[in-house]
Enzyme design. Structure first.
Site, mmCIF file in Angstrom:
data_model
loop_
_atom_site.group_PDB
_atom_site.id
_atom_site.type_symbol
_atom_site.label_atom_id
_atom_site.label_comp_id
_atom_site.label_asym_id
_atom_site.label_seq_id
_atom_site.Cartn_x
_atom_site.Cartn_y
_atom_site.Cartn_z
ATOM 1 N N ASP A 265 -57.860 56.369 14.820
ATOM 2 C CA ASP A 265 -57.876 58.086 14.626
ATOM 3 C C ASP A 265 -56.426 58.209 14.330
ATOM 4 O O ASP A 265 -56.260 59.493 13.809
ATOM 5 C CB ASP A 265 -58.593 58.649 15.692
ATOM 6 C CG ASP A 265 -59.821 58.760 15.733
ATOM 7 O OD1 ASP A 265 -60.282 58.445 14.555
ATOM 8 O OD2 ASP A 265 -60.368 59.024 17.003
ATOM 9 N N TYR B 260 -62.538 66.037 10.217
ATOM 10 C CA TYR B 260 -62.448 65.914 11.596
ATOM 11 C C TYR B 260 -61.842 67.432 11.777
ATOM 12 O O TYR B 260 -60.646 67.913 11.039
ATOM 13 C CB TYR B 260 -61.723 65.220 12.177
ATOM 14 C CG TYR B 260 -61.561 65.153 13.729
ATOM 15 C CD1 TYR B 260 -62.417 64.514 14.673
ATOM 16 C CD2 TYR B 260 -60.516 65.929 14.213
ATOM 17 C CE1 TYR B 260 -62.450 64.763 15.987
ATOM 18 C CE2 TYR B 260 -60.222 66.145 15.622
ATOM 19 C CZ TYR B 260 -61.325 65.344 16.620
ATOM 20 O OH TYR B 260 -61.233 65.253 17.740
ATOM 21 N N HIS C 228 -37.643 46.997 25.362
ATOM 22 C CA HIS C 228 -37.160 48.370 25.627
ATOM 23 C C HIS C 228 -38.163 49.317 25.856
ATOM 24 O O HIS C 228 -38.821 49.605 26.907
ATOM 25 C CB HIS C 228 -36.298 48.795 24.235
ATOM 26 C CG HIS C 228 -35.666 49.935 24.546
ATOM 27 N ND1 HIS C 228 -35.427 50.630 25.666
ATOM 28 C CD2 HIS C 228 -35.102 50.764 23.499
ATOM 29 C CE1 HIS C 228 -34.614 51.669 25.392
ATOM 30 N NE2 HIS C 228 -34.325 51.873 24.187
ATOM 31 N N HIS D 279 -38.633 59.222 22.134
ATOM 32 C CA HIS D 279 -38.475 58.079 22.888
ATOM 33 C C HIS D 279 -38.844 58.110 24.290
ATOM 34 O O HIS D 279 -38.389 59.305 24.942
ATOM 35 C CB HIS D 279 -37.114 57.493 22.663
ATOM 36 C CG HIS D 279 -36.852 56.421 23.645
ATOM 37 N ND1 HIS D 279 -37.559 55.194 23.668
ATOM 38 C CD2 HIS D 279 -35.902 56.186 24.571
ATOM 39 C CE1 HIS D 279 -37.097 54.495 24.315
ATOM 40 N NE2 HIS D 279 -36.080 54.816 24.888
ATOM 41 N N HIS E 5 -40.284 56.029 28.004
ATOM 42 C CA HIS E 5 -40.670 54.512 28.694
ATOM 43 C C HIS E 5 -42.006 54.592 29.377
ATOM 44 O O HIS E 5 -42.027 54.132 30.666
ATOM 45 C CB HIS E 5 -39.363 54.025 29.887
ATOM 46 C CG HIS E 5 -37.940 53.925 29.405
ATOM 47 N ND1 HIS E 5 -37.417 52.854 29.396
ATOM 48 C CD2 HIS E 5 -37.306 54.642 28.533
ATOM 49 C CE1 HIS E 5 -36.168 52.804 29.050
ATOM 50 N NE2 HIS E 5 -35.995 53.877 28.315
#
Lengths: 233, 233, 233, 233
Positions: C119, C228, C170, C94, C96
């Site tokens: 991708d 790839y 958020h 998580h 910001h």
């Protein structure tokens, strides 16, 4: 005299370029010794790379120099008015950080669009009116401080719950319990300003975050039952 | 020959990448020795990491090379026309810094939206018209200089009060009492350009800062009773 | 206890500032030991420059601290709900980060405008609704996790095919098979968010990339016949 | 085998992160030995910090690996089609640099708004159509190369006068007489893309620079009487 505070204020000033909040000498940080009634502030126009604790300037709460060979920041009187009016303040910052300054130039409050903002600022970051020609002419820097004092009282907002504001056509001021925290809040304001601009570009009809979410985030960090971070930190 | 000025001009050129004003070789700084009537300027197309004082090129005020093994900047004639017309200039800068160049490409003056701008530029930063096909064909770089000279005279604006301008579809020029100050003003222009763009995005109806605030900030730094900074600095 | 995982989680946390995804302490990474049923997560509010593997906090899958002197991230319950619901997850992040957070604040899914997005993320990056006042009040962080779980199930989207989402007002969460991959996906989300904003500014009527192009790029990296990169990497 | 070219291609690849054109492994540079008919290209998915000349992959002009333990870039077939069609090319670059990619995602040519662009690209930087489902399905990377070949021929534009293009919903390709020059042009494209976006925000009605100014700047650097830079450089 006030060696520890000078070190603290010097270190906080040096955080401004470290956090990319200033170009050249466009910013200043002060701290206060409440017992002695003395303020320590950056000297005016001195490059950050030349700053040392010894170059900090000590003034009384009218802005008169008490110690130091250099002129204090030209914004000295703004700082002293805030310290005099609000005993909870321990540090004050002024910068021209580009995103917050752009909101100040645009003359708009920064709405609370999310939890990044709500974690530190309770409600919108207010943009205060431009001074009148008379206020500018009479005592520009002191009247800038008095405007902030009067507007926060008029709006009935608490300084430590809204630790910063914008002055229209000028730029941001922020504050905190000490100089380092004041710089911390200056960084938050700059980041929130940048994100608010982008938020409105992505969704021109966006509304502020719901009040309950703002309350939750502000309170989990600053409320009586705060649980963010470590104890005593 | 002119060793001190070469060092000064070389150092000022190296500030351009340090302040992120140039990509590759897209910029140049010059300085002038008024007594000898000679200009020192960056060599054309030489990477900044290879610049040394010895590589600087000395020209007369017609742009003829007086000393140096390398070709002078392709903008040499623009610089000399400005020095010839305005004896108050001691340094000149041209860059393609992205934000100022974007305003130049947009063909708009940069309005004075706040004190950051007013601290250095008195009034809007003018964007001068694009040269005509004839002017471009005949003597492009010299006519760029003559355009700046003629437009500042026509607008009755003083070069040191408005230390820079934009050339439409091209980019910014700035100047000052010496090369370092000219670079300083190039940085200010770039920052003000960035903030003006953001200011208009945040508030599309924004107006320039009140004249009294512009006057106050310009005068507290540059007026006869200036009080910003330290004495003699 | 879990020394290897602590090192892995600590290293992944330190990637957040390295990739400019966090300001101050605004982010956290966790990892899980599926056999032991234990999670390792960043301590709450500790600056990245002070992080060491020993400071990582071990919790069980209800979020109870099993080892560690520090409080775990305030988002701990969000992480555990995701691990409990989706056994394929090995790491969660998580932040910001400013561009992804701006889309979260704007309350919009990030459309798939190109192959950079395709991708890594199959389809748009969903922006989940804001929690209700009741959900916030009752158990904010746990309900954030449950919302992600329920919404991904309702949308019938696979967690490892859409390795991240936004929470309105958020910010972003991302995940992967391990902590490092979860950070990788956080970087991708931030870059795609930045480019999506610019894409819409350049062309306000832009449409998502054709499905066949999205399929091609996602599949050449993640499909059964992916070609790839290098084998076993 | 091709040691010098491997070093050159490796060095050019390392310029991509140095100029902030790539995140992770999102880019590749190749070079060609025309006499031997062999191409040297970055291996697929290998982090830049691990690149060495020995890891470069040698292929023939059908894309078959001739030397090297690693898989070549997944874009190998795009590169070979360009080399086969245009003998003047010595280096090719593909990146996902954010500003150029945003224009590609927006599906628009980058207009020539000023001399920064005109110094390197003669006319707008074309944005080529997205491939059809059939073209993607049949041979995606080769068809990307063939599209560029066919479109430049159809538009009657010379590869070295327009040393780059955008592929809709994908990103930029650029090229030059050698790998380093191809990277140089990738940087120019990224900067011009960034400034074009800002130019349109500042003036939504902006028009391209006058043709005579574009001609002047392109020709003073690349025409028969070019006078920018130093001789033989």
């Amino acid at each position: 005299m006030l060696e520890e505070l000078k070190q603290e204020v010097c270190a906080a000033n040096l955080l401004l370029p470290a956090y990319h909040l200033v170009t050249f000498t466009w910013g200043n940080v002060s701290g206060i010794d409440r017992e002695k009634g003395l303020m320590v502030i950056k000297p005016s126009g001195v490059p950050y790379e030349e700053l040392t604790p010894e170059k900090m300037v000590v003034t009384d709460l009218e802005g008169n120099v008490v110690e130091g060979d250099l002129n204090p920041s030209s914004d000295t009187k703004t700082h002293v008015e805030l310290y005099k009016a609000f005993p909870e303040l321990g540090g004050i910052v002024h910068t021209h950080s580009p995103n917050a300054t752009s909101w100040a130039q645009a003359g708009r409050d920064i709405p609370c669009y999310g939890t990044t903002h709500a974690d530190y600022f309770y409600g919108p970051i207010p943009c205060l009116r431009v001074l009148t020609a008379e206020e500018i002419e009479a005592d520009y820097e002191r009247n800038t401080g008095l405007l902030i004092v009067n507007e926060f009282r008029r709006m009935n907002r608490k300084m430590l719950e809204v630790p910063g504001c914008l002055c229209t056509n000028h730029g941001p001021f922020s504050w905190g319990k000490n100089p380092k925290e004041a710089v911390h809040n200056a960084v938050v304001m700059e980041v929130c300003a940048e994100m608010a601009t982008k938020t409105e570009l992505i969704n021109p009809k966006v509304q502020p975050a719901p009040q309950c979410l703002q309350d939750k985030h502000y309170m989990r960090k600053h409320g009586p039952n705060a649980y963010y971070g470590q104890k005593k930190q």
